[in-house]
Every structure is written in C-alpha cells, then in structure tokens.
Scaffold this motif. Structure first.
Motif, PDB file in Angstrom:
ATOM      1  N   ILE A   1       0.702  -1.277   0.179  1.00 20.82           N
ATOM      2  CA  ILE A   1      -0.097   0.088  -0.168  1.00 20.82           C
ATOM      3  C   ILE A   1       0.820   1.317  -0.042  1.00 20.82           C
ATOM      4  O   ILE A   1       0.378   2.435  -0.372  1.00 20.82           O
ATOM      5  CB  ILE A   1      -0.939   0.031   1.270  1.00 20.82           C
ATOM      6  CG1 ILE A   1      -0.010  -0.119   2.483  1.00 20.82           C
ATOM      7  CG2 ILE A   1      -1.897  -1.169   1.117  1.00 20.82           C
ATOM      8  CD1 ILE A   1      -1.047   0.332   3.810  1.00 20.82           C
ATOM      9  N   ALA A   2       2.095   1.048   0.387  1.00 21.45           N
ATOM     10  CA  ALA A   2       2.983   2.247   0.700  1.00 21.45           C
ATOM     11  C   ALA A   2       4.356   2.073   0.620  1.00 21.45           C
ATOM     12  O   ALA A   2       4.655   0.677   0.649  1.00 21.45           O
ATOM     13  CB  ALA A   2       2.343   3.129   1.703  1.00 21.45           C
ATOM     14  N   PHE A   3       5.231   3.005   0.836  1.00 25.65           N
ATOM     15  CA  PHE A   3       6.718   2.825   1.252  1.00 25.65           C
ATOM     16  C   PHE A   3       6.872   3.517   2.472  1.00 25.65           C
ATOM     17  O   PHE A   3       6.590   4.654   2.705  1.00 25.65           O
ATOM     18  CB  PHE A   3       7.555   3.049   0.092  1.00 25.65           C
ATOM     19  CG  PHE A   3       7.095   2.333  -1.183  1.00 25.65           C
ATOM     20  CD1 PHE A   3       7.711   0.910  -1.448  1.00 25.65           C
ATOM     21  CD2 PHE A   3       6.191   2.875  -2.120  1.00 25.65           C
ATOM     22  CE1 PHE A   3       7.385   0.298  -2.505  1.00 25.65           C
ATOM     23  CE2 PHE A   3       5.760   2.083  -3.287  1.00 25.65           C
ATOM     24  CZ  PHE A   3       6.410   0.907  -3.439  1.00 25.65           C
ATOM     25  N   SER A   4       7.921   2.949   3.110  1.00 22.44           N
ATOM     26  CA  SER A   4       8.259   3.533   4.576  1.00 22.44           C
ATOM     27  C   SER A   4       9.003   4.763   4.502  1.00 22.44           C
ATOM     28  O   SER A   4       9.728   5.017   3.221  1.00 22.44           O
ATOM     29  CB  SER A   4       9.072   2.486   5.429  1.00 22.44           C
ATOM     30  OG  SER A   4      10.153   2.185   4.891  1.00 22.44           O
ATOM     31  N   GLY A   5       8.760   5.808   5.573  1.00 18.93           N
ATOM     32  CA  GLY A   5       9.575   7.019   5.359  1.00 18.93           C
ATOM     33  C   GLY A   5       9.843   7.615   6.733  1.00 18.93           C
ATOM     34  O   GLY A   5      10.118   7.020   7.551  1.00 18.93           O
ATOM     35  N   ASN A   6      10.014   9.130   6.498  1.00 17.55           N
ATOM     36  CA  ASN A   6      10.343   9.682   7.571  1.00 17.55           C
ATOM     37  C   ASN A   6       9.653  11.054   7.686  1.00 17.55           C
ATOM     38  O   ASN A   6      10.142  11.946   8.308  1.00 17.55           O
ATOM     39  CB  ASN A   6      12.048   9.992   7.555  1.00 17.55           C
ATOM     40  CG  ASN A   6      12.616  10.646   8.931  1.00 17.55           C
ATOM     41  OD1 ASN A   6      12.082  10.436   9.827  1.00 17.55           O
ATOM     42  ND2 ASN A   6      13.663  11.484   8.530  1.00 17.55           N
ATOM     43  N   SER A   7       8.489  11.154   7.202  1.00 21.01           N
ATOM     44  CA  SER A   7       7.830  12.229   7.107  1.00 21.01           C
ATOM     45  C   SER A   7       6.796  12.631   8.278  1.00 21.01           C
ATOM     46  O   SER A   7       6.803  11.814   9.239  1.00 21.01           O
ATOM     47  CB  SER A   7       6.439  12.105   6.203  1.00 21.01           C
ATOM     48  OG  SER A   7       5.680  10.830   6.310  1.00 21.01           O
ATOM     49  N   GLY A   8       6.746  13.885   8.642  1.00 24.51           N
ATOM     50  CA  GLY A   8       5.995  14.379   9.634  1.00 24.51           C
ATOM     51  C   GLY A   8       6.861  14.559  10.931  1.00 24.51           C
ATOM     52  O   GLY A   8       8.129  14.719  10.705  1.00 24.51           O
ATOM     53  N   GLY A   9       6.432  14.215  12.102  1.00 25.07           N
ATOM     54  CA  GLY A   9       6.983  14.412  13.177  1.00 25.07           C
ATOM     55  C   GLY A   9       7.983  13.290  13.567  1.00 25.07           C
ATOM     56  O   GLY A   9       8.097  12.802  14.948  1.00 25.07           O
ATOM     57  N   SER A  10       8.555  12.942  12.803  1.00 18.83           N
ATOM     58  CA  SER A  10       9.475  11.379  12.776  1.00 18.83           C
ATOM     59  C   SER A  10      10.923  11.809  13.097  1.00 18.83           C
ATOM     60  O   SER A  10      11.326  12.760  12.453  1.00 18.83           O
ATOM     61  CB  SER A  10       9.557  10.730  11.542  1.00 18.83           C
ATOM     62  OG  SER A  10      10.503   9.522  11.661  1.00 18.83           O
ATOM     63  N   GLY A  11      11.512  11.023  14.113  1.00 14.22           N
ATOM     64  CA  GLY A  11      12.985  11.392  14.512  1.00 14.22           C
ATOM     65  C   GLY A  11      13.984  10.734  13.630  1.00 14.22           C
ATOM     66  O   GLY A  11      15.039  10.666  14.016  1.00 14.22           O
ATOM     67  N   GLY A  12      13.480   9.703  12.702  1.00 20.92           N
ATOM     68  CA  GLY A  12      14.150   8.924  11.980  1.00 20.92           C
ATOM     69  C   GLY A  12      13.423   7.953  11.154  1.00 20.92           C
ATOM     70  O   GLY A  12      12.371   7.825  11.352  1.00 20.92           O
ATOM     71  N   PRO A  13      13.983   7.268   9.889  1.00 23.73           N
ATOM     72  CA  PRO A  13      13.288   6.334   9.172  1.00 23.73           C
ATOM     73  C   PRO A  13      12.409   5.325   9.982  1.00 23.73           C
ATOM     74  O   PRO A  13      13.405   4.664  10.731  1.00 23.73           O
ATOM     75  CB  PRO A  13      14.246   5.988   8.214  1.00 23.73           C
ATOM     76  CG  PRO A  13      15.248   6.988   8.169  1.00 23.73           C
ATOM     77  CD  PRO A  13      15.296   7.506   9.480  1.00 23.73           C
ATOM     78  N   HIS A  14      11.183   5.269   9.929  1.00 22.67           N
ATOM     79  CA  HIS A  14      10.590   3.989  10.637  1.00 22.67           C
ATOM     80  C   HIS A  14       9.134   4.037  10.476  1.00 22.67           C
ATOM     81  O   HIS A  14       8.684   5.001   9.571  1.00 22.67           O
ATOM     82  CB  HIS A  14      10.694   4.054  12.302  1.00 22.67           C
ATOM     83  CG  HIS A  14       9.852   5.035  13.072  1.00 22.67           C
ATOM     84  ND1 HIS A  14      10.052   6.420  13.036  1.00 22.67           N
ATOM     85  CD2 HIS A  14       8.530   5.129  13.439  1.00 22.67           C
ATOM     86  CE1 HIS A  14       9.247   7.335  13.502  1.00 22.67           C
ATOM     87  NE2 HIS A  14       8.381   6.467  13.774  1.00 22.67           N
ATOM     88  N   LEU A  15       8.298   2.965  10.782  1.00 21.89           N
ATOM     89  CA  LEU A  15       6.957   2.932  10.203  1.00 21.89           C
ATOM     90  C   LEU A  15       6.149   2.970  11.735  1.00 21.89           C
ATOM     91  O   LEU A  15       6.656   2.072  12.589  1.00 21.89           O
ATOM     92  CB  LEU A  15       6.429   1.671   9.690  1.00 21.89           C
ATOM     93  CG  LEU A  15       5.071   1.214   9.331  1.00 21.89           C
ATOM     94  CD1 LEU A  15       4.528   2.358   8.399  1.00 21.89           C
ATOM     95  CD2 LEU A  15       4.915  -0.012   9.188  1.00 21.89           C
ATOM     96  N   HIS A  16       5.434   3.872  11.911  1.00 25.08           N
ATOM     97  CA  HIS A  16       4.379   3.893  12.934  1.00 25.08           C
ATOM     98  C   HIS A  16       3.280   3.279  12.555  1.00 25.08           C
ATOM     99  O   HIS A  16       2.495   3.351  11.611  1.00 25.08           O
ATOM    100  CB  HIS A  16       4.127   5.421  13.286  1.00 25.08           C
ATOM    101  CG  HIS A  16       3.170   5.606  14.354  1.00 25.08           C
ATOM    102  ND1 HIS A  16       3.313   5.582  15.677  1.00 25.08           N
ATOM    103  CD2 HIS A  16       1.767   5.483  14.225  1.00 25.08           C
ATOM    104  CE1 HIS A  16       2.273   5.670  16.431  1.00 25.08           C
ATOM    105  NE2 HIS A  16       1.327   5.521  15.620  1.00 25.08           N
ATOM    106  N   PHE A  17       2.846   2.029  13.400  1.00 29.49           N
ATOM    107  CA  PHE A  17       1.887   1.134  13.284  1.00 29.49           C
ATOM    108  C   PHE A  17       0.900   1.155  14.295  1.00 29.49           C
ATOM    109  O   PHE A  17       1.119   0.916  15.395  1.00 29.49           O
ATOM    110  CB  PHE A  17       2.328  -0.225  13.036  1.00 29.49           C
ATOM    111  CG  PHE A  17       1.463  -1.382  12.673  1.00 29.49           C
ATOM    112  CD1 PHE A  17       0.506  -1.112  11.523  1.00 29.49           C
ATOM    113  CD2 PHE A  17       1.064  -2.326  13.774  1.00 29.49           C
ATOM    114  CE1 PHE A  17      -0.363  -2.209  11.373  1.00 29.49           C
ATOM    115  CE2 PHE A  17       0.248  -3.293  13.447  1.00 29.49           C
ATOM    116  CZ  PHE A  17      -0.643  -3.213  12.281  1.00 29.49           C
TER     117      PHE A  17
END
Length: 561
Positions: free
Chosen positions: A139-155
């Motif tokens: 459905i998508a590709f992981s990133g670092n958008s918004g208030g993220s402190g490093g590349p990860h997936l919030h689930f």
C-alpha cells in the motif's frame, strides 16, 4: 458523565474483549525491531502504536495487514506525516504513519487530491468501494515524514467504532516481536504526601538507592516515614534490541503481599493521552529531563489505565507497623523485574520549615481571574490537577507566570493590553511563550486594545511583533539553467519569529505540489507530475508567515525533455 461512559468502554475492552490473534500479518517483510512501544511516555502524550525500525532507510514496502479498504488518508507537515488508514471487516482499523509515499492507485488518488485542493496538507475520507485492498498488498513505502525522528513505520490498531487505540501486541504481533530482555529500573523515588510527613527524617521527595541481589531482583535500604507516602519509577524496556529504551507494558505493586495498585497499556483513548503530564512526576521531568511514572493517585483524574484500581496506591505508614512494598514490572512477553522496599514507621525528629511568602494559593477546583499590570490571566475551574502555590509577576512587559513545572489539565487564557501599539503593529502582534532564548508562537486574537490567547502551560509570556518576511533560499537551480537531468526542484524556507503559515508554488502560472519537510526546511517538487513544459519554465514561490508577512521568489529554468 462523559468520563464515566469512557471508563465503562475502556474497562470493557480491558477485561472483556478477546482480540483475534491470527487475523493480521506483519506490515513489513523484515524482522520486527521495535523502537517505540505502545503507551510509551512521550512529550504531552502516550505513544499510540508501535514504532518499527526500517534498518535506517526509507522506501521499504509496507503491506496491508488484512483485507479491507482505505478509509482515510491524511497528509500533514506534522504528526504522522503521510498516513494511511485501512478499515477491516472484523471491526478494526490499521494505521500506517510517517510514510514516504503511497503505492499504485492510492498514490494516484493522493496526488489528484493535492492538485484538486492546491494544498500539500490534505485529508480524505473514502467509501468502501473506492480503494479496496487485499492482505499482503503493498500500500505504501516507509519513510520519515511528519514528526518523525528517523526512518521508521508507525503502526496502530484502533477499534473502528469507538476510535479506542489498542496495543497491537494483543493481536498476535507479540509472536513477531522477540523480547527476551527484562525491564530495567533506573531509579525509584518516594514522596511525602503532605507537609507534615517526613521520609528518613526529611520532608522532601528523594531517590532510593537500588542494588541487585543474587536472584537478579532489585533491593533497597529500609526507609522510614510517619505517614502517607507514594512511589514513582524511572524504567525502560529493551523489547527487541538491547540498545532500545522503550516504554513498559505493566506495573503491579503489593504491600505485604497484597495487590495494591497496577496499570498496563492495553488500550486508551486519544482524549486521555494529554493526562500523561500528571501520570509522571512533571516537576522532575521539566527540571531534570527524567520521566518518573507515578504508582499512586493523589488526586483523581480521568486516565483509565490507573482509574481501574480500587486503591489509590498511597501507602499510609502506621505506628508500630512495618511493610514490604513490592513493585513488579512486566513486559508483554512476561519478562519481569522485581523491586522490594522495606518501610517502617518512625516519628519525625524535626519539624517542617514554615515558609511565608506572597505566593498565590490556587485551588484546582476553583475559578480565578488575576489582573497583573498589563495582563489578565483567567483560570477556569479545573484548570489544574491539584492545588499549589503560584508565583506571578510582570516586569518589562513580560508575564512571569510561575514556571512550567505544574501540569495543566485544561487550557486557560491570557490577555495583554496593547493600547500603546499602533494599529499596524497590533496586526503584527502575537503572544509568545519564552523558552529560554527561543520565542514560540501562540495563536492569538486582537480585539481593540487587547490581545488574547489560549495556552496550556505555565511559564513566561510576552507580546511580540513580527514584521519580517520569511526567507526563501537554497533553490537548487540558477536562473536560466537547463535542468534536463533533474527529477526534482527544491528550495528551503524559514521564518525567524511567528513561523511559516503557508506557501504556494507555481510553474508557468499553474499551481504545483511542493512537499514540505519542516525538519530540513525543504520544499520538493517532483517533475514527473508533468506540470512543466518543454523549453522555458517560469517558477514562482510565495511564502507567508503567521503574521501575514510574505516573500515572493521568481526565476526560470529550461527543460528540453
């Protein structure tokens, strides 16, 4: 009544709900390494899901964890950044945050909405027939958008009807999260719960020395007291990696072997999350940067994970009595750490020092209106969780409103007299929170000679004027350059006071999507959107701050392919 209904639902879900264990698959095709646990202590909120590491890179495929349909898409500069919500037929919704981009028809839908609304920040609510997905579909590709402190997936997983957030480990994800590490206790604190109570003949809160015995459990020296005391703990759990410092799942306390107080992070509502500042020792967090979570309730507040207790967790030390206060910290995989604290009664050998001063006594249940020089401060009833003594003064037009070390339950209002300002400067004024040398913008409203704002913390405030326009810089092409090899065009934007409110970019008079990352201050336009023309392209970027100061940048480039 609202809170009673909320607590009923939460209690039902905590004790009566059975969650499907094999319905969902992993959203990633790599071993799950958890960098953020459900319920973990964050700034002003509890973490609402699992943060899954993506090996320090962006662009990993993200899979639908079950059949369903994309019910919501939200693209934001802040928070979850690019987020997709999938509603499943079993009554739950899965959430995927901080994405780099969506895939296939989902990305096409997002891109079209950007251009329809001429905005980077968008929110879509979709019908079941519009974007159905199958389990295992990318459905998508992981990133670092918004208030993220490093590349990860919030689930996340939520109950679709109630919007209650639920710990994903309850759905069988614990089988994919290999946790073999005990929780680690850094420190224990003990508090006298009124001014006449001493601990070890001292009337102040204090840390308790910890050591580890032969069984691997934590032990402490004996402590003495003459009345009601409470404990807090600074603790973390490694979960999947010895270098992680994640939040803990469950805490239980016992007094002489009798269950006394407990909480665990199975589910909670978003409305509750703000109460984290009373769940922790807020004073210590603001002054020392350490989060100690309390194991007692000195004043009732609507946080379900603690309100399920029949006891308040306060140990009332009685004469001629002795106690063993035991804390059991447990992760979801049932790795445990145990702390035992011997407590005995001892009459204090000294008296508390009486302090007489001009502090204002604030009772949490009361309403207050204070007028101090050019300022009016209005505290509605129940602004605070507990009573306290407040210091307040105005000097050089700065309101010194105590310090940000008392947690605020509900917002309150500040008003400043700005009659000395010209009409033009009034339009450029806002109330600012002064954080050391930093000036933080607060949404403010001017009416006549007054400027007013709703705020959520104590501290220092001042009326500030912003007459300086934002800055546009680091545009990655020079005027007249041929950029046939470019796949994107970029620029950076910043504002020194009130902050960026909006930006708009155009090619040849047509609005173009430029995605904004506030962490890098960068705007990026993807040329594959095909808004450019062959030959000369006129580029225009307009950036406006919160005080309506505006900067325009204009240039042009050539693209021949």
């Amino acid at each position: 009544m609202k809170y009673l209904i909320l607590l009923f639902f939460i209690t039902f879900y905590s004790f009566g709900q059975e969650y499907p264990k094999d319905y969902f698959i992993s959203p990633l095709d790599i071993p799950l390494d958890v960098s953020g646990a459900f319920g973990e202590l964050r700034s002003n909120h509890f973490h609402a899901g699992l943060d899954l590491k993506t090996k320090g890179v962006e662009g990993l495929p993200v899979y639908a964890v079950a059949d369903g349909y994309v019910s919501r898409i939200k693209i934001s500069t802040w928070g979850y950044g690019k987020a997709i919500y999938i509603t499943h037929p079993n009554g739950y919704t899965s959430v995927y945050g901080h994405l780099q981009s969506a895939n296939g028809k989902i990305e096409e839908t997002i891109r079209k909405r950007h251009y329809d609304e001429k905005s980077f920040e968008i929110e879509l609510f979709l019908k079941p027939s519009e974007l159905p997905v199958k389990q295992g579909e990318v459905i998508a590709f992981s990133g670092n958008s918004g208030g993220s402190g490093g590349p990860h997936l919030h689930f996340e997983i939520r109950d679709t009807k109630t919007e209650m957030i639920i710990n994903p480990l309850l759905f069988g994800f614990d089988k994919l999260v290999v946790d073999k590490y005990r929780p680690k206790v850094n420190s224990i604190m003990v508090y006298p719960l009124n001014d006449t109570i001493a601990i070890n003949n001292d009337f102040l809160a204090q840390t308790i020395p910890l050591s580890v015995n032969n069984e691997g459990n934590y032990v402490t020296p004996k402590i003495t007291s003459n009345g009601a005391i409470g404990f807090s703990m600074n603790v973390f759990d490694n979960m999947t990696n010895p270098y992680n410092k994640n939040g803990i799942y469950k805490v239980s306390t016992f007094v002489n072997g009798v269950p006394y107080f407990s909480y665990k992070f199975d589910t909670f509502s978003f409305d509750e999350s703000k109460h984290i500042n009373y769940f922790i020792d807020y004073y210590r967090f603001k002054n020392m940067g350490q989060r100690f979570q309390k194991m007692f309730i000195d004043n009732d507040y609507p946080l379900s994970v603690v309100n399920k207790n029949k006891r308040d967790g306060i140990l009332k030390v009685q004469p001629a009595a002795s106690y063993t206060y035991k804390i059991v910290v447990e992760d979801f995989s049932q790795n445990t750490s145990v702390i035992e604290i011997p407590v005995v009664y001892k009459k204090s050998e000294s008296s508390p020092t009486e302090i007489t001063n001009s502090l204002k006594k604030i009772k949490a249940k009361n309403e207050y209106i204070f007028e101090e020089d050019i300022c009016t401060i209005t505290f509605p009833a129940n602004t605070f969780y507990e009573d306290f003594k407040m210091k307040m003064s105005v000097k050089d037009e700065v309101l010194y409103l105590h310090e940000d070390e008392i947690p605020v339950k509900n917002s309150f209002s500040l008003s400043f007299d700005i009659s000395k300002l010209s009409d033009e400067l009034k339009k450029k004024s806002f109330i600012a929170y002064l954080d050391g040398k930093d000036i933080d913008y607060v949404k403010s409203y001017v009416k006549g000679d007054k400027i007013t704002a709703k705020v959520k913390k104590l501290g220092n405030y001042k009326v500030v004027q912003d007459t300086i326009a934002p800055r546009i810089y680091a545009v990655d092409f020079s005027e007249g350059k041929t950029i046939d090899t470019y796949t994107t065009i970029t620029a950076k934007i910043s504002d020194n006071l009130s902050g960026i409110d909006s930006y708009k970019a155009y090619l040849n008079g047509n609005w173009i999507l430029m995605e904004y990352d506030y962490k890098t201050k960068k705007l990026v336009h993807t040329l594959s959107d095909n808004i450019y023309v062959k030959g000369k392209n006129d580029f225009k970027l307009v950036v406006t701050d919160e005080m309506n100061n505006s900067t325009t940048f204009e240039s042009y480039f050539y693209k021949n392919n």
